[in-house]
Scaffold this motif. Sequence first.
Motif, PDB file in Angstrom:
ATOM      1  N   GLY A 250       1.076  -0.689   0.048  1.00 19.06           N
ATOM      2  CA  GLY A 250       0.081  -0.388  -0.236  1.00 19.06           C
ATOM      3  C   GLY A 250       1.014   0.921  -0.242  1.00 19.06           C
ATOM      4  O   GLY A 250       1.799   1.410   0.158  1.00 19.06           O
ATOM      5  N   ILE A 251       0.337   2.529  -0.958  1.00 12.74           N
ATOM      6  CA  ILE A 251       1.336   3.575  -0.178  1.00 12.74           C
ATOM      7  C   ILE A 251       0.962   4.094   0.827  1.00 12.74           C
ATOM      8  O   ILE A 251       2.735   4.988   0.529  1.00 12.74           O
ATOM      9  N   ARG A 252       0.345   3.571   1.649  1.00 20.29           N
ATOM     10  CA  ARG A 252       0.884   4.527   2.764  1.00 20.29           C
ATOM     11  C   ARG A 252       2.264   3.691   3.919  1.00 20.29           C
ATOM     12  O   ARG A 252       2.957   4.806   4.278  1.00 20.29           O
ATOM     13  N   SER A 253       2.130   2.730   3.470  1.00 21.29           N
ATOM     14  CA  SER A 253       3.158   1.643   4.000  1.00 21.29           C
ATOM     15  C   SER A 253       4.269   2.027   3.594  1.00 21.29           C
ATOM     16  O   SER A 253       5.583   2.498   4.329  1.00 21.29           O
ATOM     17  N   TYR A 254       3.880   2.313   2.096  1.00 16.34           N
ATOM     18  CA  TYR A 254       5.451   2.683   1.345  1.00 16.34           C
ATOM     19  C   TYR A 254       6.048   4.062   1.668  1.00 16.34           C
ATOM     20  O   TYR A 254       7.151   4.038   1.969  1.00 16.34           O
ATOM     21  N   LEU A 255       4.828   4.670   1.712  1.00 19.16           N
ATOM     22  CA  LEU A 255       5.743   6.680   1.951  1.00 19.16           C
ATOM     23  C   LEU A 255       5.988   6.474   3.889  1.00 19.16           C
ATOM     24  O   LEU A 255       6.525   7.395   3.689  1.00 19.16           O
ATOM     25  N   ARG A 256       5.945   5.625   4.630  1.00 21.86           N
ATOM     26  CA  ARG A 256       6.334   5.499   6.110  1.00 21.86           C
ATOM     27  C   ARG A 256       7.599   5.499   5.860  1.00 21.86           C
ATOM     28  O   ARG A 256       8.402   5.531   7.183  1.00 21.86           O
ATOM     29  N   ASN A 257       8.288   4.666   5.286  1.00 24.00           N
ATOM     30  CA  ASN A 257       9.659   4.218   4.614  1.00 24.00           C
ATOM     31  C   ASN A 257      10.063   5.220   4.486  1.00 24.00           C
ATOM     32  O   ASN A 257       9.919   5.464   3.051  1.00 24.00           O
ATOM     33  N   MET A 258      11.627   6.440   5.017  1.00 19.24           N
ATOM     34  CA  MET A 258      11.936   7.195   4.161  1.00 19.24           C
ATOM     35  C   MET A 258      13.280   6.789   3.580  1.00 19.24           C
ATOM     36  O   MET A 258      13.405   7.571   2.474  1.00 19.24           O
ATOM     37  N   TRP A 259      14.074   5.674   3.075  1.00 18.04           N
ATOM     38  CA  TRP A 259      14.181   4.676   2.603  1.00 18.04           C
ATOM     39  C   TRP A 259      13.982   4.287   1.234  1.00 18.04           C
ATOM     40  O   TRP A 259      14.870   4.932   0.125  1.00 18.04           O
ATOM     41  N   ASN A 260      12.736   4.735   0.692  1.00 16.95           N
ATOM     42  CA  ASN A 260      11.604   4.915   0.069  1.00 16.95           C
ATOM     43  C   ASN A 260      12.059   5.677  -1.047  1.00 16.95           C
ATOM     44  O   ASN A 260      12.056   5.829  -1.941  1.00 16.95           O
ATOM     45  N   PHE A 261      12.240   7.168  -0.213  1.00 15.57           N
ATOM     46  CA  PHE A 261      12.623   7.806  -0.926  1.00 15.57           C
ATOM     47  C   PHE A 261      13.063   8.407  -1.652  1.00 15.57           C
ATOM     48  O   PHE A 261      13.521   8.558  -2.780  1.00 15.57           O
ATOM     49  N   ILE A 262      14.722   7.812  -1.083  1.00 17.72           N
ATOM     50  CA  ILE A 262      15.552   7.957  -1.552  1.00 17.72           C
ATOM     51  C   ILE A 262      15.614   6.611  -2.718  1.00 17.72           C
ATOM     52  O   ILE A 262      16.204   7.245  -4.063  1.00 17.72           O
ATOM     53  N   ASP A 263      14.921   6.089  -2.637  1.00 14.77           N
ATOM     54  CA  ASP A 263      14.836   4.602  -3.326  1.00 14.77           C
ATOM     55  C   ASP A 263      13.619   6.049  -4.988  1.00 14.77           C
ATOM     56  O   ASP A 263      14.535   5.776  -6.109  1.00 14.77           O
ATOM     57  N   PHE A 264      13.279   6.030  -4.327  1.00 13.20           N
ATOM     58  CA  PHE A 264      12.233   6.569  -5.871  1.00 13.20           C
ATOM     59  C   PHE A 264      13.286   7.853  -6.752  1.00 13.20           C
ATOM     60  O   PHE A 264      13.198   8.174  -7.963  1.00 13.20           O
TER      61      PHE A 264
END
Length: 629
Positions: free
Chosen positions: A444-458
Motif C-alpha cells: 500500500g502507498i501509505r506503508s510505502y511512504l512511511r519508510n524514508m529510504w523509499n524516498f531515496i529509491d524513488f
Amino acid sequence: MSKKILFQGDPDSECTKQPMDLPVLPKSLTFEEKKYLLAVQRGDMANVRRILQKAHRSNNVDMNCVDALGRGALTLAIDGENLEMVELLIVMGVDTKDALLQAINGEFVEAVELLLEHEELIHKVGEPYSWQKVDPNTAVFTRDITPLVLAAHKNNYEIIKLLLDRGATLPDPHDIRCGCDDCIRDSTEDSLRHSLARLNEYRALASPSLIALSSTDPILTAFELSWELRNLAFAEQESKAEYLELRRQVQKFAVDLLDQSRSSQELAIILNHDSDETPFNEGEHMKLARLELAIVFKQKKFVAHPNIQQLLASIWYDGVPGFRRKSALEKIMIIFRVALLFPFYCCLYMIAPNCETGKLMRKPFMKFLIHASSYLFFLLILILVSQRAEVQLVQVFGSEEMVKDLEKEMLKQRGNAPSFLEIFVFIYVLGFIWEETQEIYVEGIRSYLRNMWNFIDFTRNSLYVAVALLRIVAYFQQTAEIERDPQTKFIPREHWDAYDPQLIAEGLFAAANIFSALKLVHLFSINPHLGPLQISLGRMVIDIVKFFFIYTLVLFAFACGKFGFLEQTHGLFQTVANDSFKRLTYCRLNQLLWYFAELEKQKCYVLPGGLPDWDNAGDSCMKWRSFGK
C-alpha cells in the motif's frame, strides 16, 4: 490608574465570568459529636451504636458531622479499614456522600463492595449518585473523577473488576481538537480544569488492569493508546511530561504481556495474530502482522524484546543452521561464496524455483545476501561506467590497431549510442522500478511512504529515468544535426550548448550515482554497531539544520545592523546603491557586499585618468574585478 478602577477590575470580564462561590466551612462540633467521631476513629462499636440510637431518638447529634479536616464518620472508618464500623454507619443511616471514592482511594476492597451494594439500593434513576451530590467547593475529588476513573488511577484489579461487573463504563475522551459545544464551553469556563479532566481520563485509560479487563486485544489497545498519548504529548506541551510517562506505562504493559510467553509457539501466535484473518497455526508461514503493527506505532521496547529478537534470529538464519556459532573465517567463506555465485542462484531460481536451491533462496538470510551482492555488483557497474572502463580496457590490453580505432571513435563527440555497460545499468533500473511498484502494490502507498529510504529509491529511479529520456532526446537531436552537417560530430564538448540534453543527462547521472551509493548505508543497518550510528547521524543532521537556521538569523541580524551603521556614517554607500543597485531590490546583504567592493575599487583606481594601479594595489584591483564580474 486610580485606586477605584484598580479595585473594581475590568467590567467586561465581570460580565463574562461569574464570581466563585465560597465553600461552606465545617461548623464547630459539640461535645457529643466529638465523642461520636472519636469513638468511630477508635473502632468503639458499642459507643457508636449507642450514640447513633440516641441521635435517632433525641436528634442531639448530627450523624453527618465532620471534623476540622472535613472528615466524616464514614471517612474515619474507611481510613481505619474497619469494615464492621462502615457497615454499622451505613445501616444507621449515615450519608455516604463520597465514601465510595474514599474507599477506592484507600483501596479498601470490602468497603467498596459494601458501598456499591448500598448505592444500588438507594439510587433512583435520573438522580445523581451520592458522590455527585457533594459540594464541589469542599469535595476531595473533582467532578470528572468517577469510581471507575479513580480505581483505574489506583490500578486496583479487584475494584476495577467489581465496577465493570456492575456496568461501569469509561467514556471515550474527546479529541484535543474537538469543537463540540461541551468542549468549547468547558474550555472557556476553565481551561485548566478542562485540560486536567482530559489528563485524568487518559490516566485512567492507561491503567494496565483496566486494559486487561476491558479489552479483547490488550496488545493492540496498548499500541493505539501509546500512539494517541504520543500525539497528545506534542499537542499539549504543558502536560507533555505526564503524557509521555503514561505512554511509557502503556508500552511497559505491552512488554509485560510479552514476558508471559513461555514457548516459541505462544510467541508466534502473539506476533502473527491478526483480527481480520484466521488464527495462526504452527507450521504456517509467519506474516508477523502484530510485529509490523508494533513497528508502525513505534513500540521500540516491544520490538527489541529478547523473546522477539530470538524468534527473529531463528527466522533470519533459517536455511543456514548454526551460522552464528561458526567462526569468523567460516562466515566469510559462506558470504563470499554466495556473493560470487549470485548470478547462478538467480538464474536457477527463475528456471526451477521449487528445487532445493530455489527453496533455500527464499530464506531471509540467503535472500539478503543475494540482494546485497546484486546491489554491490550494480555499484561496480556504475563505477566502471563513470571511469569509462571499456576505453581503458582497450588502451591497456588492446592492439595498436584497436587503440587507433578507439582514438578515431573518441573524436566523435556527438551522436554516440549508449555503451554496453550503460544498457546494463538501464536493465538494472528497470528491475528497481518493478521492485518499487510491486512493493507499493503489496504493502500500500501509505506503508510505502512511511519508510524514508523509499524516498531515496524513488529519487534514484526518477533520476535514472530522466537520464535515459534525455539521452534518447540527445541521440535523435545530434543524429539530425550530423545528417545536416557531418562535421558537427567532431565539435569539442567545451563548445556545446550549456543546456545540451546530453550534458544535463550526465549531471543527473552523477546525482543518481550519489543516491545509489547512499543506499549502502541502509544495507549496513543490520550490523549491531553501524545500525545505531544511522540513528545518531539522523538526529545529528536535524540538530545541524536547527543550528544553521539560528546561525542564518544571527548573520542576517548582524548584516542589517552593519548596514544601518554604514549608511549613517558614510555617504558613499548611497551613491553605490543608486549607481549599481538601482534595478535590484536593495537587499541589505548585497548592499553590504557592494559597499566593501566599492572600497576596493577606490583603492585600485588611483592613477591619473581613472586607471588602475596594478603595481601597488593589485590585490584590491583583483578583488574588484572578480566581484564586478
